[in-house]
Design a protein around this motif. Structure first.
Motif, PDB file in Angstrom:
ATOM      1  N   PRO A   1       0.852  -1.188   0.000  1.00  0.00           N
ATOM      2  CA  PRO A   1       0.000   0.000   0.000  1.00  0.00           C
ATOM      3  C   PRO A   1       0.895   1.249   0.000  1.00  0.00           C
ATOM      4  O   PRO A   1       1.890   1.313   0.744  1.00  0.00           O
ATOM      5  CB  PRO A   1      -0.792  -0.115   1.304  1.00  0.00           C
ATOM      6  CG  PRO A   1      -0.795  -1.588   1.598  1.00  0.00           C
ATOM      7  CD  PRO A   1       0.545  -2.082   1.123  1.00  0.00           C
ATOM      8  N   VAL A   2       0.558   2.225  -0.827  1.00  0.00           N
ATOM      9  CA  VAL A   2       1.382   3.434  -0.947  1.00  0.00           C
ATOM     10  C   VAL A   2       1.565   4.101   0.409  1.00  0.00           C
ATOM     11  O   VAL A   2       2.663   4.575   0.725  1.00  0.00           O
ATOM     12  CB  VAL A   2       0.778   4.410  -1.984  1.00  0.00           C
ATOM     13  CG1 VAL A   2       1.513   5.741  -1.977  1.00  0.00           C
ATOM     14  CG2 VAL A   2       0.797   3.795  -3.376  1.00  0.00           C
ATOM     15  N   ASP A   3       0.527   4.096   1.259  1.00  0.00           N
ATOM     16  CA  ASP A   3       0.659   4.771   2.553  1.00  0.00           C
ATOM     17  C   ASP A   3       1.562   4.020   3.536  1.00  0.00           C
ATOM     18  O   ASP A   3       1.925   4.559   4.572  1.00  0.00           O
ATOM     19  CB  ASP A   3      -0.709   5.062   3.167  1.00  0.00           C
ATOM     20  CG  ASP A   3      -1.560   3.825   3.422  1.00  0.00           C
ATOM     21  OD1 ASP A   3      -1.136   2.703   3.056  1.00  0.00           O
ATOM     22  OD2 ASP A   3      -2.659   3.974   3.979  1.00  0.00           O
ATOM     23  N   GLU A   4       1.963   2.786   3.232  1.00  0.00           N
ATOM     24  CA  GLU A   4       2.908   2.048   4.083  1.00  0.00           C
ATOM     25  C   GLU A   4       4.372   2.286   3.698  1.00  0.00           C
ATOM     26  O   GLU A   4       5.285   1.923   4.441  1.00  0.00           O
ATOM     27  CB  GLU A   4       2.618   0.544   4.045  1.00  0.00           C
ATOM     28  CG  GLU A   4       1.382   0.137   4.803  1.00  0.00           C
ATOM     29  CD  GLU A   4       1.189  -1.373   4.824  1.00  0.00           C
ATOM     30  OE1 GLU A   4       2.156  -2.119   4.562  1.00  0.00           O
ATOM     31  OE2 GLU A   4       0.044  -1.791   5.112  1.00  0.00           O
ATOM     32  N   VAL A   5       4.622   2.858   2.541  1.00  0.00           N
ATOM     33  CA  VAL A   5       5.987   3.048   2.043  1.00  0.00           C
ATOM     34  C   VAL A   5       6.874   3.803   3.032  1.00  0.00           C
ATOM     35  O   VAL A   5       8.030   3.412   3.241  1.00  0.00           O
ATOM     36  CB  VAL A   5       5.979   3.713   0.647  1.00  0.00           C
ATOM     37  CG1 VAL A   5       7.371   4.154   0.227  1.00  0.00           C
ATOM     38  CG2 VAL A   5       5.391   2.746  -0.376  1.00  0.00           C
ATOM     39  N   PRO A   6       6.400   4.874   3.702  1.00  0.00           N
ATOM     40  CA  PRO A   6       7.290   5.580   4.638  1.00  0.00           C
ATOM     41  C   PRO A   6       7.829   4.718   5.774  1.00  0.00           C
ATOM     42  O   PRO A   6       8.849   5.049   6.379  1.00  0.00           O
ATOM     43  CB  PRO A   6       6.409   6.712   5.181  1.00  0.00           C
ATOM     44  CG  PRO A   6       5.414   6.951   4.095  1.00  0.00           C
ATOM     45  CD  PRO A   6       5.126   5.576   3.526  1.00  0.00           C
ATOM     46  N   ARG A   7       7.205   3.589   6.056  1.00  0.00           N
ATOM     47  CA  ARG A   7       7.671   2.709   7.139  1.00  0.00           C
ATOM     48  C   ARG A   7       8.666   1.659   6.654  1.00  0.00           C
ATOM     49  O   ARG A   7       9.194   0.885   7.456  1.00  0.00           O
ATOM     50  CB  ARG A   7       6.475   2.039   7.800  1.00  0.00           C
ATOM     51  CG  ARG A   7       5.600   3.029   8.561  1.00  0.00           C
ATOM     52  CD  ARG A   7       4.535   2.341   9.392  1.00  0.00           C
ATOM     53  NE  ARG A   7       3.450   1.770   8.616  1.00  0.00           N
ATOM     54  CZ  ARG A   7       2.401   2.440   8.158  1.00  0.00           C
ATOM     55  NH1 ARG A   7       2.298   3.720   8.387  1.00  0.00           N
ATOM     56  NH2 ARG A   7       1.455   1.833   7.478  1.00  0.00           N
ATOM     57  N   LEU A   8       8.931   1.618   5.350  1.00  0.00           N
ATOM     58  CA  LEU A   8       9.854   0.631   4.792  1.00  0.00           C
ATOM     59  C   LEU A   8      11.274   1.175   4.722  1.00  0.00           C
ATOM     60  O   LEU A   8      11.474   2.355   4.451  1.00  0.00           O
ATOM     61  CB  LEU A   8       9.428   0.261   3.369  1.00  0.00           C
ATOM     62  CG  LEU A   8       8.056  -0.365   3.172  1.00  0.00           C
ATOM     63  CD1 LEU A   8       7.765  -0.502   1.684  1.00  0.00           C
ATOM     64  CD2 LEU A   8       7.982  -1.707   3.868  1.00  0.00           C
ATOM     65  N   ALA A   9      12.261   0.307   4.922  1.00  0.00           N
ATOM     66  CA  ALA A   9      13.641   0.658   4.594  1.00  0.00           C
ATOM     67  C   ALA A   9      13.682   0.650   3.066  1.00  0.00           C
ATOM     68  O   ALA A   9      13.373  -0.366   2.436  1.00  0.00           O
ATOM     69  CB  ALA A   9      14.612  -0.363   5.165  1.00  0.00           C
ATOM     70  N   ARG A  10      14.021   1.790   2.457  1.00  0.00           N
ATOM     71  CA  ARG A  10      13.872   1.925   1.020  1.00  0.00           C
ATOM     72  C   ARG A  10      14.931   2.845   0.431  1.00  0.00           C
ATOM     73  O   ARG A  10      15.528   3.654   1.131  1.00  0.00           O
ATOM     74  CB  ARG A  10      12.480   2.459   0.672  1.00  0.00           C
ATOM     75  CG  ARG A  10      12.268   3.888   1.178  1.00  0.00           C
ATOM     76  CD  ARG A  10      10.812   4.230   1.319  1.00  0.00           C
ATOM     77  NE  ARG A  10      10.610   5.603   1.746  1.00  0.00           N
ATOM     78  CZ  ARG A  10      10.716   6.015   2.997  1.00  0.00           C
ATOM     79  NH1 ARG A  10      11.051   5.179   3.964  1.00  0.00           N
ATOM     80  NH2 ARG A  10      10.506   7.288   3.295  1.00  0.00           N
ATOM     81  N   ALA A  11      15.126   2.703  -0.870  1.00  0.00           N
ATOM     82  CA  ALA A  11      16.030   3.575  -1.600  1.00  0.00           C
ATOM     83  C   ALA A  11      15.400   4.959  -1.730  1.00  0.00           C
ATOM     84  O   ALA A  11      14.181   5.090  -1.850  1.00  0.00           O
ATOM     85  CB  ALA A  11      16.311   3.000  -2.988  1.00  0.00           C
ATOM     86  N   THR A  12      16.237   5.970  -1.728  1.00  0.00           N
ATOM     87  CA  THR A  12      15.766   7.346  -1.864  1.00  0.00           C
ATOM     88  C   THR A  12      14.893   7.517  -3.099  1.00  0.00           C
ATOM     89  O   THR A  12      13.897   8.225  -3.083  1.00  0.00           O
ATOM     90  CB  THR A  12      16.972   8.308  -1.949  1.00  0.00           C
ATOM     91  OG1 THR A  12      17.784   8.115  -0.797  1.00  0.00           O
ATOM     92  CG2 THR A  12      16.541   9.744  -2.019  1.00  0.00           C
ATOM     93  N   PHE A  13      15.252   6.835  -4.188  1.00  0.00           N
ATOM     94  CA  PHE A  13      14.511   7.085  -5.413  1.00  0.00           C
ATOM     95  C   PHE A  13      13.085   6.531  -5.404  1.00  0.00           C
ATOM     96  O   PHE A  13      12.291   6.865  -6.281  1.00  0.00           O
ATOM     97  CB  PHE A  13      15.282   6.675  -6.667  1.00  0.00           C
ATOM     98  CG  PHE A  13      15.749   5.270  -6.726  1.00  0.00           C
ATOM     99  CD1 PHE A  13      14.919   4.254  -7.132  1.00  0.00           C
ATOM    100  CD2 PHE A  13      17.062   4.973  -6.402  1.00  0.00           C
ATOM    101  CE1 PHE A  13      15.362   2.958  -7.201  1.00  0.00           C
ATOM    102  CE2 PHE A  13      17.513   3.679  -6.471  1.00  0.00           C
ATOM    103  CZ  PHE A  13      16.656   2.661  -6.866  1.00  0.00           C
ATOM    104  N   VAL A  14      12.709   5.723  -4.387  1.00  0.00           N
ATOM    105  CA  VAL A  14      11.298   5.364  -4.237  1.00  0.00           C
ATOM    106  C   VAL A  14      10.517   6.642  -3.939  1.00  0.00           C
ATOM    107  O   VAL A  14       9.484   6.917  -4.561  1.00  0.00           O
ATOM    108  CB  VAL A  14      11.090   4.312  -3.124  1.00  0.00           C
ATOM    109  CG1 VAL A  14       9.607   4.096  -2.851  1.00  0.00           C
ATOM    110  CG2 VAL A  14      11.781   3.006  -3.481  1.00  0.00           C
ATOM    111  N   ASP A  15      11.036   7.452  -3.029  1.00  0.00           N
ATOM    112  CA  ASP A  15      10.378   8.709  -2.676  1.00  0.00           C
ATOM    113  C   ASP A  15      10.406   9.696  -3.837  1.00  0.00           C
ATOM    114  O   ASP A  15       9.451  10.445  -4.053  1.00  0.00           O
ATOM    115  CB  ASP A  15      11.027   9.323  -1.437  1.00  0.00           C
ATOM    116  CG  ASP A  15      10.690   8.549  -0.171  1.00  0.00           C
ATOM    117  OD1 ASP A  15      10.375   7.340  -0.259  1.00  0.00           O
ATOM    118  OD2 ASP A  15      10.752   9.140   0.917  1.00  0.00           O
ATOM    119  N   VAL A  16      11.504   9.706  -4.595  1.00  0.00           N
ATOM    120  CA  VAL A  16      11.589  10.582  -5.763  1.00  0.00           C
ATOM    121  C   VAL A  16      10.505  10.200  -6.770  1.00  0.00           C
ATOM    122  O   VAL A  16       9.763  11.056  -7.264  1.00  0.00           O
ATOM    123  CB  VAL A  16      12.990  10.517  -6.416  1.00  0.00           C
ATOM    124  CG1 VAL A  16      13.011  11.269  -7.745  1.00  0.00           C
ATOM    125  CG2 VAL A  16      14.052  11.078  -5.476  1.00  0.00           C
ATOM    126  N   GLY A  17      10.379   8.918  -7.081  1.00  0.00           N
ATOM    127  CA  GLY A  17       9.361   8.469  -8.026  1.00  0.00           C
ATOM    128  C   GLY A  17       7.956   8.792  -7.564  1.00  0.00           C
ATOM    129  O   GLY A  17       7.123   9.268  -8.352  1.00  0.00           O
TER     130      GLY A  17
END
Length: 160
Positions: free
Chosen positions: A120-136
């Motif tokens: 779910p898009v609203d769960e993304v901030p809680r994931l360990a993720r690459a910066t470019f996920v947020d950029v996209g």
């Protein structure tokens, strides 16, 4: 010795029913992985549009169609390579909105990612993720006419 090295990558942002398709990058050193958009390096002579279609297929099993160019991100960062000293990496990310046209979800075999999954898009901030996920996601959300969003600082759960 410091060297400079460009890297051009093409990334696919696929959102369906409020969920985003991500892949988990696994570092070769066995440290904890992090989530990323499907995509990767553009090969010499390859069109970035063809690269994103190829990379999404390799990493997720899905055949995709590019709907739209979202934008381009450019950033530099210093990385240390084993035995190679310090390298200033200039990453240029080309982001596309893509949609599923066929195939089925599967994990990449013998690649740089080990899992593919929908979140779910609203769960993304809680994931360990690459910066470019947020950029996209920012490019998708704001649809800037110039295809540029302000730099997303890496920190917390974000990985540069």
């Amino acid at each position: 010795m410091t060297t400079h090295r460009p890297r051009v990558g093409a990334y696919g942002l696929c959102i369906s029913d409020g969920q985003v398709l991500l892949t988990r990058f696994t570092p070769p050193d066995g440290t904890d992985g992090h989530w990323s958009l499907p995509g990767g390096g553009v090969e010499h002579g390859e069109d970035p549009l063809d690269a994103v279609v190829r990379e999404v297929r390799e990493e997720t099993g899905y055949e995709v169609v590019v709907d739209r160019l979202l934008g381009v991100d450019s950033r530099t960062r210093r990385v240390t390579r084993d035995g190679a000293g310090s390298v200033e990496l200039h990453g240029i990310g080309i982001f596309y909105r893509v949609r599923i046209a066929g195939g089925r979800l599967r994990h990449e075999v013998n690649g740089s990612s080990d899992l593919a999954a929908w979140f779910p898009v609203d769960e993304v901030p809680r994931l360990a993720r690459a910066t470019f996920v947020d950029v996209g996601l920012a490019l998708e959300r704001t649809e800037p006419l110039d295809g540029h969003v302000p730099p997303v600082p890496a920190g917390g759960l974000l990985r540069s």
